[in-house]
Motif scaffolding. Structure first.
Motif, PDB file in Angstrom:
ATOM      1  N   MET A 136      -3.144   1.008   9.089  1.00 51.60           N
ATOM      2  CA  MET A 136      -3.320  -0.003  10.647  1.00 51.60           C
ATOM      3  C   MET A 136      -2.713   0.814  11.349  1.00 51.60           C
ATOM      4  O   MET A 136      -3.588   1.091  12.666  1.00 51.60           O
ATOM      5  CB  MET A 136      -2.369  -1.446  10.402  1.00 51.60           C
ATOM      6  CG  MET A 136      -2.781  -2.275  11.371  1.00 51.60           C
ATOM      7  SD  MET A 136      -1.675  -3.697  10.974  1.00 51.60           S
ATOM      8  CE  MET A 136      -2.731  -4.712   9.605  1.00 51.60           C
ATOM      9  N   LEU A 149      -5.090   2.670  14.911  1.00 53.12           N
ATOM     10  CA  LEU A 149      -4.874   2.217  16.246  1.00 53.12           C
ATOM     11  C   LEU A 149      -4.381   3.485  16.969  1.00 53.12           C
ATOM     12  O   LEU A 149      -5.035   3.886  18.202  1.00 53.12           O
ATOM     13  CB  LEU A 149      -3.650   1.096  16.206  1.00 53.12           C
ATOM     14  CG  LEU A 149      -3.632   0.218  17.636  1.00 53.12           C
ATOM     15  CD1 LEU A 149      -5.132  -0.382  17.677  1.00 53.12           C
ATOM     16  CD2 LEU A 149      -2.826  -0.991  17.280  1.00 53.12           C
ATOM     17  N   LEU A 175     -14.274   5.719  17.267  1.00 55.06           N
ATOM     18  CA  LEU A 175     -14.714   4.554  16.359  1.00 55.06           C
ATOM     19  C   LEU A 175     -14.172   4.671  15.019  1.00 55.06           C
ATOM     20  O   LEU A 175     -13.969   3.685  14.320  1.00 55.06           O
ATOM     21  CB  LEU A 175     -16.411   4.847  16.406  1.00 55.06           C
ATOM     22  CG  LEU A 175     -16.825   4.548  17.750  1.00 55.06           C
ATOM     23  CD1 LEU A 175     -18.293   4.801  17.808  1.00 55.06           C
ATOM     24  CD2 LEU A 175     -16.810   2.831  17.851  1.00 55.06           C
ATOM     25  N   LEU A 199     -11.047   3.090  14.879  1.00 53.06           N
ATOM     26  CA  LEU A 199     -11.267   1.601  15.001  1.00 53.06           C
ATOM     27  C   LEU A 199     -11.578   1.114  13.685  1.00 53.06           C
ATOM     28  O   LEU A 199     -10.985   0.340  13.177  1.00 53.06           O
ATOM     29  CB  LEU A 199     -12.460   1.311  15.912  1.00 53.06           C
ATOM     30  CG  LEU A 199     -12.463   0.025  16.651  1.00 53.06           C
ATOM     31  CD1 LEU A 199     -11.101  -0.372  17.267  1.00 53.06           C
ATOM     32  CD2 LEU A 199     -13.533  -0.302  17.072  1.00 53.06           C
ATOM     33  N   PHE A 210      -8.509   1.018  11.541  1.00 50.40           N
ATOM     34  CA  PHE A 210      -7.646  -0.202  11.703  1.00 50.40           C
ATOM     35  C   PHE A 210      -8.347  -1.371  11.138  1.00 50.40           C
ATOM     36  O   PHE A 210      -7.612  -2.267  10.612  1.00 50.40           O
ATOM     37  CB  PHE A 210      -7.687  -0.225  13.364  1.00 50.40           C
ATOM     38  CG  PHE A 210      -6.737  -1.368  14.043  1.00 50.40           C
ATOM     39  CD1 PHE A 210      -5.640  -1.467  13.432  1.00 50.40           C
ATOM     40  CD2 PHE A 210      -7.360  -2.155  14.846  1.00 50.40           C
ATOM     41  CE1 PHE A 210      -4.851  -2.524  14.136  1.00 50.40           C
ATOM     42  CE2 PHE A 210      -6.788  -3.115  15.428  1.00 50.40           C
ATOM     43  CZ  PHE A 210      -5.392  -3.547  15.005  1.00 50.40           C
ATOM     44  N   GLN A 211      -9.569  -1.577  11.086  1.00 45.80           N
ATOM     45  CA  GLN A 211     -10.267  -2.692  10.644  1.00 45.80           C
ATOM     46  C   GLN A 211     -10.110  -2.631   8.889  1.00 45.80           C
ATOM     47  O   GLN A 211      -9.614  -3.810   8.443  1.00 45.80           O
ATOM     48  CB  GLN A 211     -11.621  -2.900  10.984  1.00 45.80           C
ATOM     49  CG  GLN A 211     -11.817  -3.066  12.422  1.00 45.80           C
ATOM     50  CD  GLN A 211     -13.428  -3.259  12.808  1.00 45.80           C
ATOM     51  OE1 GLN A 211     -14.053  -2.303  12.573  1.00 45.80           O
ATOM     52  NE2 GLN A 211     -13.888  -4.545  13.343  1.00 45.80           N
ATOM     53  N   VAL A 260      -7.081  -4.065   7.827  1.00 44.68           N
ATOM     54  CA  VAL A 260      -6.886  -5.732   7.644  1.00 44.68           C
ATOM     55  C   VAL A 260      -7.530  -6.129   6.553  1.00 44.68           C
ATOM     56  O   VAL A 260      -7.214  -7.303   6.151  1.00 44.68           O
ATOM     57  CB  VAL A 260      -7.677  -6.098   9.043  1.00 44.68           C
ATOM     58  CG1 VAL A 260      -7.579  -7.857   9.021  1.00 44.68           C
ATOM     59  CG2 VAL A 260      -6.910  -5.609  10.085  1.00 44.68           C
ATOM     60  N   LEU A 292      -5.178  -6.186   3.907  1.00 46.73           N
ATOM     61  CA  LEU A 292      -4.111  -7.169   4.107  1.00 46.73           C
ATOM     62  C   LEU A 292      -4.400  -8.359   3.764  1.00 46.73           C
ATOM     63  O   LEU A 292      -3.636  -9.187   3.041  1.00 46.73           O
ATOM     64  CB  LEU A 292      -3.815  -7.127   5.602  1.00 46.73           C
ATOM     65  CG  LEU A 292      -2.977  -8.252   6.092  1.00 46.73           C
ATOM     66  CD1 LEU A 292      -1.338  -7.643   5.955  1.00 46.73           C
ATOM     67  CD2 LEU A 292      -3.211  -8.547   7.307  1.00 46.73           C
ATOM     68  N   ILE A 330     -13.498 -11.584   3.232  1.00 51.50           N
ATOM     69  CA  ILE A 330     -13.350 -10.071   3.871  1.00 51.50           C
ATOM     70  C   ILE A 330     -14.897  -9.486   3.763  1.00 51.50           C
ATOM     71  O   ILE A 330     -15.339  -8.571   4.679  1.00 51.50           O
ATOM     72  CB  ILE A 330     -12.291  -9.253   3.032  1.00 51.50           C
ATOM     73  CG1 ILE A 330     -11.062  -9.730   3.632  1.00 51.50           C
ATOM     74  CG2 ILE A 330     -12.644  -7.810   2.990  1.00 51.50           C
ATOM     75  CD1 ILE A 330     -10.879  -9.644   4.987  1.00 51.50           C
ATOM     76  N   ALA A 378     -15.865  -9.986   7.248  1.00 47.11           N
ATOM     77  CA  ALA A 378     -15.433  -9.071   7.885  1.00 47.11           C
ATOM     78  C   ALA A 378     -15.827  -7.748   7.990  1.00 47.11           C
ATOM     79  O   ALA A 378     -16.016  -6.990   8.949  1.00 47.11           O
ATOM     80  CB  ALA A 378     -13.765  -9.290   7.835  1.00 47.11           C
ATOM     81  N   VAL A 413     -19.048  -7.472   9.790  1.00 49.29           N
ATOM     82  CA  VAL A 413     -18.680  -7.489  11.232  1.00 49.29           C
ATOM     83  C   VAL A 413     -18.376  -6.160  11.827  1.00 49.29           C
ATOM     84  O   VAL A 413     -18.715  -5.594  12.544  1.00 49.29           O
ATOM     85  CB  VAL A 413     -17.740  -8.581  11.650  1.00 49.29           C
ATOM     86  CG1 VAL A 413     -17.136  -8.289  13.137  1.00 49.29           C
ATOM     87  CG2 VAL A 413     -18.069 -10.084  11.313  1.00 49.29           C
ATOM     88  N   THR A 451     -20.087  -3.825  14.398  1.00 47.27           N
ATOM     89  CA  THR A 451     -19.283  -3.095  15.427  1.00 47.27           C
ATOM     90  C   THR A 451     -19.585  -1.495  15.446  1.00 47.27           C
ATOM     91  O   THR A 451     -19.840  -0.981  16.569  1.00 47.27           O
ATOM     92  CB  THR A 451     -17.954  -3.434  15.382  1.00 47.27           C
ATOM     93  OG1 THR A 451     -17.869  -4.786  15.214  1.00 47.27           O
ATOM     94  CG2 THR A 451     -17.088  -3.212  16.520  1.00 47.27           C
TER      95      THR A 451
END
Lengths: 498, 133
Positions: B20, B24, B37, B40, B43-44, B47, B50, B81, B84, B87, B91
């Protein structure tokens, strides 16, 4: 069961599905002439459903809609009460007016082949925002947040200037970090409570053993949403995004996108965590008041020094969001009513202002402040709308901006914070500076070459602009209707029954 | 819980936080639009972990009802997830598409060079050409 009663039952899902399916239809048909009518029709259906929902909610209090018939424990619940029905009404109504306005502006600013995609993205953005507002499920809100965000990035990137691409990219990075923060917070809440339904989370919160998990969840969620609503100092993406996006997209974003994020923050602050929670030695309301004040002063000052009118209005948006969050932080009936009134009023006046600038951009090909010189002589009706919106931003009595600031000042006094009321008035003086600068250029300067060649905006753009400007005046004189809805929202948020 | 299991669960937690924070950091520190990117995405991804971690129950099996088993893993995080991840792909795809368009319009994907090109009179002239060149 009669047909109308059947529709009444499914209103919550119609509000969201109409623009979503409309977007699919526009993208499939992909004919330039057909896309605008389809988009308007979809927005019209959505707006009609939202309008009807206002009455249903006034009768029933809360409308709960179970998607697929699953209980909230398992499935997703749409939950409409006095708080989000107001948001739904604002978003659908302003989107509809924006789409009515958009046709000629889009035809001039977007390449022919991309026009259907532009309308499809507008509808997807609308569906995402409405979904965020209507859902009672924390994770579903994340999905809708990303639906609206992704379509927004696309809309911004469709701007003519190449800086639109950079603005869209930077917003994508910041927006995704914000959304991911939000989803981390929701994950922690889920770990602590075992559910994603907001109402069930609230029920189970007292049983949570570890306050640390809740504090971490609250911090992640609030910071994530603060990025999306451009709370000072997390607003850096906003001026470029609004400045370089196509005019119609700017209108939609400025009047609806940040408002829905504000609603989501209010929902979590009041509906889930409780406003008076303290994170360590820091109180959430204290931080929110501080940041709101900073937004009101710093962003207003920044607006005074802008050379481009769209960026000037964008900085003004950051400042105006400060007033709304200030109302949330006051956490008393008058302050909250002021916040929700300002959500409505700011959507109307910023919509009118950006629409007027879009018309100027169409006729003069520029939104630089210097190029607007004397535009009041060649485009008087547009300039009048811009003037009314500007006066609303200051909060001149007789405009709706005055009413919402009045409630905020009342809220500050109710809270025993007279100095805060003084700050609200003092920051309005800075608004006088940037609006005054704009109006001076528009009305009193000698028209330049571009302004002399310009003619009045076409009726299809002028009427929506004047409608929003007219509502700004109307709600400034007779605020009974919006004040009643905002008051009901405040009552529900503070735990009472309307 | 046995000691091994406890250590394993702590190790995964540390991994999640490491990924994470590293992701970031890349987003903030790197200048290259593509590398940002990638950060990013990292980072995603953290999650996703998590969410998935607590769904696993020791000794639990896939959540398909069967008389032979009575302990099941929690399926809901997996479904969440999955959404997610979709998504995240959207992105990333949009971000890469924007990077390509930026490269076409500016001739570079280094953020400081892109920003420098819009400053000054030369930038003002080039901007007029618009993103589609």
């Amino acid at each position: 069961m009669s047909f109308l009663a059947a529709i009444d039952q499914h209103l919550p899902v119609i509000v969201v599905l109409a623009p979503l399916l409309g977007a699919v239809l526009v993208a499939l048909v992909r004919v330039e002439i057909a896309s605008w009518p389809i988009a308007v029709l979809a927005a019209l259906i959505s707006a009609a459903a939202a309008f009807r929902l206002v009455f249903v909610v006034e009768q029933l209090g809360v409308v709960s809609y179970r998607l697929g018939g699953f209980a909230p424990e398992l499935g997703i619940e749409y939950r409409v009460d006095a708080v989000n029905v107001l948001i739904l009404l604002v978003v659908t109504a302003v989107s509809l007016v924006t789409l009515l306005y958009a046709r000629q502006s889009v035809a001039a600013e977007i390449d022919g082949g991309r026009v259907p995609w532009f309308y499809a993205m507008m509808l997807v953005a609308m569906a995402g925002l409405l979904g965020m507002a209507i859902t009672g499920d924390a994770f579903n809100a994340f999905v809708f947040l990303e639906i609206s965000s992704l379509s927004t990035y696309t809309l911004i990137a469709l701007g003519r200037d190449r800086r639109a691409l950079v603005a869209a990219y930077q917003y994508l990075i910041v927006g995704t970090i914000g959304a991911t923060f939000y989803v981390i917070g929701v994950g922690l809440l889920y770990l602590a409570t075992g559910t994603l339904n907001l109402a069930l989370i609230v029920e189970r919160l007292p049983d949570v053993v570890s306050p640390r998990a809740l504090i971490a969840a609250e911090a992640f969620i609030l910071v994530g949403i603060a990025l999306k609503l451009a709370l000072f100092p997390l607003h850096a993406w906003l001026p470029n995004a609004y400045g370089y996006a196509p005019s119609a997209a700017t209108v939609l974003l400025a009047s609806t996108a940040t408002k829905v994020a504000v609603y989501l923050m209010a929902r979590f602050l009041f509906g889930v965590f409780g406003i008076h929670v303290e994170i360590g030695p820091v109180s959430v309301t204290g931080v929110l008041i501080l940041l709101s004040l900073a937004a009101m002063f710093v962003a207003s000052l920044a607006a005074v020094f802008q050379r481009d009118v769209k960026r000037l209005l964008a900085f003004s948006s950051v400042a105006q969001i400060g007033y709304i969050t200030l109302g949330l932080a006051l956490a008393n009936p008058a302050g909250l009513t002021g916040a929700f009134l300002h959500i409505v009023n700011h959507a109307l006046m910023k919509g009118a202002a950006f629409m007027a600038i879009g018309a100027v951009l169409l006729r003069c090909g520029s939104s630089r402040l210097d190029d607007l010189a004397g535009i009041g002589r060649t485009m008087p009706a547009t300039a009048v709308a811009l003037t009314i919106a500007g006066l609303g931003l200051i909060g001149v009595p007789g405009t709706s901006g005055f009413v919402s600031k009045w409630y905020l000042v009342l809220g500050a006094f109710d809270d025993g914070k007279g100095w805060l009321a003084f700050m609200i008035v003092a920051s309005s003086v800075i608004a006088v500076l940037y609006v005054g600068r704009l109006l001076e250029v528009v009305w009193f300067r000698e028209p330049g070459k571009a302004a002399l060649a310009a003619s009045e905006a076409p009726l299809s753009m002028l009427l929506p602009t004047l409608l929003l400007a007219g509502l700004t005046i109307f709600f400034g004189i007779d605020a009974e209707m919006p004040a009643r809805l905002a008051g009901a929202a405040a009552t529900v948020l503070l735990g009472g029954h309307p | 819980m046995s000691l091994v299991a406890m250590l394993a669960s702590e190790a995964t937690r540390f991994t999640i936080v490491l990924v994470m924070v590293a992701g970031l950091y890349i987003v903030i520190a790197r200048n290259n639009l593509i590398k940002k990117l990638v950060g990013l995405s990292l980072f995603q991804s953290s999650v996703y972990l998590l969410y998935l971690l607590p769904g696993k129950i020791f000794g639990g099996t896939a959540p398909i009802i069967d008389p032979r088993f009575d302990v099941y893993a929690n399926p809901l995080p997996h479904v969440l997830i999955l959404t997610a991840i979709v998504v995240g792909i959207g992105t990333l795809a949009l971000g890469l598409a924007l990077a390509i368009r930026i490269k076409e319009a500016y001739g570079t994907i280094e953020e400081d060079e892109v920003l420098a090109k819009d400053r000054g009179p030369a930038g003002a002239a080039a901007r007029k050409a618009g993103p589609r060149g």
